[in-house]
Design a protein around this motif. Sequence first.
Motif, short mmCIF file in Angstrom:
data_model
loop_
_atom_site.label_atom_id
_atom_site.label_comp_id
_atom_site.label_asym_id
_atom_site.label_seq_id
_atom_site.Cartn_x
_atom_site.Cartn_y
_atom_site.Cartn_z
N PHE A 1 0.83 -1.21 0.00
CA PHE A 1 0.00 0.00 0.00
C PHE A 1 0.86 1.26 0.00
CE2 PHE A 1 -2.62 3.37 1.68
CZ PHE A 1 -3.88 3.13 1.13
N ALA A 2 1.87 1.31 0.86
CA ALA A 2 2.71 2.51 0.94
C ALA A 2 3.44 2.76 -0.36
CB ALA A 2 3.71 2.37 2.09
N GLN B 1 0.87 4.20 -2.83
CA GLN B 1 0.44 5.58 -2.58
C GLN B 1 1.50 6.59 -3.04
OE1 GLN B 1 -0.22 5.66 1.68
NE2 GLN B 1 1.86 6.31 2.12
N LEU C 1 -5.18 2.35 -5.04
CA LEU C 1 -5.30 2.19 -3.59
C LEU C 1 -6.61 1.52 -3.18
CD1 LEU C 1 -3.82 5.58 -2.30
CD2 LEU C 1 -2.70 3.36 -2.54
N SER D 1 -10.85 5.77 4.83
CA SER D 1 -9.79 5.87 3.83
C SER D 1 -9.45 4.49 3.30
CB SER D 1 -8.52 6.55 4.37
OG SER D 1 -7.64 5.60 4.98
N TYR E 1 -6.73 3.06 3.23
CA TYR E 1 -5.72 2.39 4.04
C TYR E 1 -6.36 1.47 5.08
CZ TYR E 1 -1.74 1.54 7.10
OH TYR E 1 -0.76 0.93 7.85
N LEU E 2 -7.53 1.86 5.59
CA LEU E 2 -8.18 1.08 6.64
C LEU E 2 -9.27 0.16 6.11
CD1 LEU E 2 -8.63 3.78 9.46
CD2 LEU E 2 -6.73 2.19 9.09
N THR F 1 1.83 10.36 2.28
CA THR F 1 1.96 10.03 3.71
C THR F 1 0.67 9.46 4.30
OG1 THR F 1 1.34 12.30 4.33
CG2 THR F 1 3.70 11.83 4.07
N ASP G 1 -0.65 6.42 4.75
CA ASP G 1 -0.57 5.32 5.72
C ASP G 1 0.02 5.77 7.05
OD1 ASP G 1 1.98 5.65 4.51
OD2 ASP G 1 2.54 3.58 5.03
N MET H 1 -2.61 7.88 8.87
CA MET H 1 -3.72 7.08 9.40
C MET H 1 -3.30 6.27 10.62
SD MET H 1 -6.21 8.07 7.64
CE MET H 1 -7.37 7.03 8.52
N GLU H 2 -2.09 5.77 10.63
CA GLU H 2 -1.62 5.03 11.80
C GLU H 2 -1.58 5.94 13.03
OE1 GLU H 2 2.07 3.26 10.65
OE2 GLU H 2 1.11 1.83 9.28
N LYS I 1 -8.81 -2.40 8.86
CA LYS I 1 -7.43 -2.65 9.31
C LYS I 1 -7.22 -2.10 10.72
CE LYS I 1 -2.65 -1.55 7.93
NZ LYS I 1 -2.12 -2.89 7.61
#
Length: 398
Positions: free
Chosen positions: A9-10, A13, A75, A191, A193-194, A261, A263, A266-267, A308
């Motif tokens: 994923f990173a 992106q 993504l 998003s 990412y999740l 940025t 990911d 979001m973390e 996630k």
Amino acid sequence: MNTEKNLGFATRQIHAGKIANAAGALCAPIYQTSTFAFETVEQGGARFAGQEEGYIYSRLGNPSMAQVELKLAALENGEAALATASGMGAISSALWSSVEAGDEILASDTLYGCTFALLNHGMTKFGVDVKFIDMVDVENLKKCLSPKTKVVYFETPCNPTLKVLDIQALANAAHAYNPEIRVIVDNTFASPYLQRPLELGADVVVHSATKYINGHGDVIAGFVISTKEFIDKCRMFGLKDMTGAVMSPFNAFLIARGLKTLDIRMERHCANAHKIAEFLHDHPAVAKVYYPGLEDFEGYEVAKKQMKDFGGMMSIELKADRAATAAALNKLQLCTIAVSLGDAETLVEHPASMTHSTYTADELKMAGISEGLVRISVGLEDPEDVIADFKSVLDTLV
């Protein structure tokens, strides 16, 4: 796209959607142009006829928008994406490309206020029937499906109650009744990412890219992600003819920068939200915390299955009345009273009088949005500082 799907994923992106430019610039140029030159009259005619690939006019496509469209498609694991001037531009373009007079939309009873207004006051003016349903129980959807149903529309987590809906179960139910029903999911709160709704059976994903996609509070934008066939329809009808909600090249540039940025942001949003939700959960002034990451929250198990992590959004119900709640929140020093979400700053708002003011009192009650509900978009600050700010305010209510 085939090779990109094998990347993490990173990596996607950052690297997906790169378009070569004459100067070899690492960051794609801003193509600040309204129109594009043709080498010949015949070439122009061929492009208008769809016989030749190439740019015509920035309402129909522009290299700046193309790079972020390719990136969002990668993504979300969709075939194609459409960039729009706002989240509502994306939602409107997708919906107007899906229904006509006499059709029916089944929508979640808890939605962003402007989406609710579009469905409840806008689509219905043009002969589209809209029914609002509590979709936590999939049986409620099954009971309402009819031969007129063309779209099933929902958010998850829902704005602002964080109600969690089972994407796979709802998509399966709709498609079992009629495979042609288009399941559209607003994925703004999570998003890609999740959470990736297309992987769970949804047909279309929409985003307000103003929020986590961009992440810096300096852009208004949206995206639709789906099959190439549907995105082409959205581009040439929903966007070109119906809404005209065209993203600017400069905003596309800012989104491309912000996405690098996603990911990491979001973390941090999630980690901060966990800590703040646990603090609020135990504070005596708080009656309830609406956050999918709390094990006693109604949607925890479904969120754990399809996300996630649990995101940076939450709402709280205070034990104080509305006036006392407002007076207390007005004393916040670090957190900002503002609508929107997904920014670096922690934002606090009152949905009933702000983002969801399009609902009547009865509609707010039906959607589970109380007068005392406070929505919080947890930012990227040190969580201890955000907690201290809330504590200083909440302690005055005990």
